[in-house]
Design an enzyme around this catalytic site. Structure first.
Site, PDB file in Angstrom:
ATOM      1  N   SER A 147      -7.716  50.823 -20.300  1.00 62.00           N
ATOM      2  CA  SER A 147      -7.289  52.198 -20.050  1.00 62.00           C
ATOM      3  C   SER A 147      -6.212  52.221 -18.961  1.00 62.00           C
ATOM      4  O   SER A 147      -5.145  51.649 -19.144  1.00 62.00           O
ATOM      5  CB  SER A 147      -8.507  53.062 -19.698  1.00 62.00           C
ATOM      6  N   ASP A 226     -12.167  56.669 -30.153  1.00 64.10           N
ATOM      7  CA  ASP A 226     -11.841  56.906 -28.740  1.00 64.10           C
ATOM      8  C   ASP A 226     -11.372  58.352 -28.576  1.00 64.10           C
ATOM      9  O   ASP A 226     -10.350  58.755 -29.150  1.00 64.10           O
ATOM     10  CB  ASP A 226     -10.739  55.925 -28.327  1.00 64.10           C
ATOM     11  N   HIS A 259     -14.228  54.645 -26.112  1.00 66.58           N
ATOM     12  CA  HIS A 259     -13.408  54.210 -24.992  1.00 66.58           C
ATOM     13  C   HIS A 259     -14.176  53.392 -23.951  1.00 66.58           C
ATOM     14  O   HIS A 259     -13.586  52.932 -22.980  1.00 66.58           O
ATOM     15  CB  HIS A 259     -12.797  55.450 -24.306  1.00 66.58           C
TER      16      HIS A 259
END
Length: 279
Positions: A147, A226, A259
């Protein structure tokens, strides 16, 4: 030598947590290291992992389950914190996606952030520290992240390709100039001049390459479940930039994965083995 806070036997090696005084940050910083078995006197390949928003130096080591494979492969794992701590900048804890826990792996140029929020310089400082103090071969270091940390891994590797031999990412913020997380962070840390933002955008950095900076390839895993994919991550922008630059890219779109660290722990072994072949 950094101060050893704790250590734990792990898959025949040792998991350690350290604190040291950082010149780049101007404050104490923490980081974690997994050292595989039989490392005494050796000079081993190493892999930096940059974590995402709200995470610390502990998150990857406790959640990803990477030590078993790192022990088998003989790879040192290093995970820094995600921002300075205790900078006492007004508002640094007001939002989860800016300030503490959200350093974005860049050197801020705007006050009051510029004094301590210097995470790009810090990663390179930490790189030198582990090469000097731990059984790490400075010529065999890779970098990956998740991320915000995937953004960091890609941009730091592209900005200083001589520092890292290999690079990969999980669900990276691949085009931060286009997404709310990036716009918020870049405005706060770098100011309103969007031309400066391009220097910290992986897709923009890749698009201007004249040849492949990582001819061995770049690996990215992205979960298709996600919740941040459409609004924040833009893997397709990085994919297009790699195609334009002739950079080999393996972008794996993983159906059903979100995620979080269930996703990361599922594919972390693939990333470690992929880096091991290049390191």
């Amino acid at each position: 030598m950094p101060e050893l806070l704790s250590e734990h036997a792990c898959f025949g090696g040792v998991q350690r947590f350290y604190k040291h005084d950082s010149t780049a940050i101007g404050l104490p910083m923490r980081f974690s290291v997994f050292i595989p078995p039989n490392a005494a006197g050796a000079s081993l390949p190493a892999l930096f992992y940059l974590a995402g928003l709200t995470c610390t130096e502990e998150t990857f080591m406790t959640k990803a389950g990477a030590q078993r494979v790192a022990a088998e492969l003989g790879i040192v794992l290093i995970a820094p914190d995600t921002s300075p701590r205790g900078a006492n900048v007004p508002g640094e804890t007001d939002a989860w996606d800016f300030g503490a826990g959200a350093g974005f792996y860049l050197d801020a140029t705007q006050q009051p952030w510029a004094t301590h929020y210097r995470m790009e310089s810090y990663i390179h400082e930490l790189r030198e520290l582990v090469v000097n103090e731990l059984p790490v071969d400075g010529n065999r270091i890779g970098i990956f992240g998740h991320s915000m940390g995937g953004h960091g891994a890609l941009t730091l590797a592209l900005r200083r390709p001589a520092a890292f031999r290999s690079v990969s990412a999980f669900a990276p913020i691949a085009a931060p100039v286009q997404c709310p997380w990036g716009k918020k962070a870049f405005t706060g840390y770098l100011g309103a001049d969007e031309s400066t933002w391009q220097e910290h955008d992986a897709s923009a950095l890749m698009a201007r390459q004249q040849s492949a900076p990582f001819p061995g390839g770049i690996l990215i895993d992205q979960g298709l479940a996600d919740k941040f994919l459409a609004e924040q991550l833009y893997p397709e922008a990085f994919e297009a930039a790699c195609a334009q630059a002739g950079q080999p890219l393996t972008l794996r779109r993983q159906a059903g994965y979100d995620h979080g660290y269930y996703f990361i722990s599922t594919f972390v072994e693939d990333h470690l083995r992929w880096h091991a072949k290049q390191l």
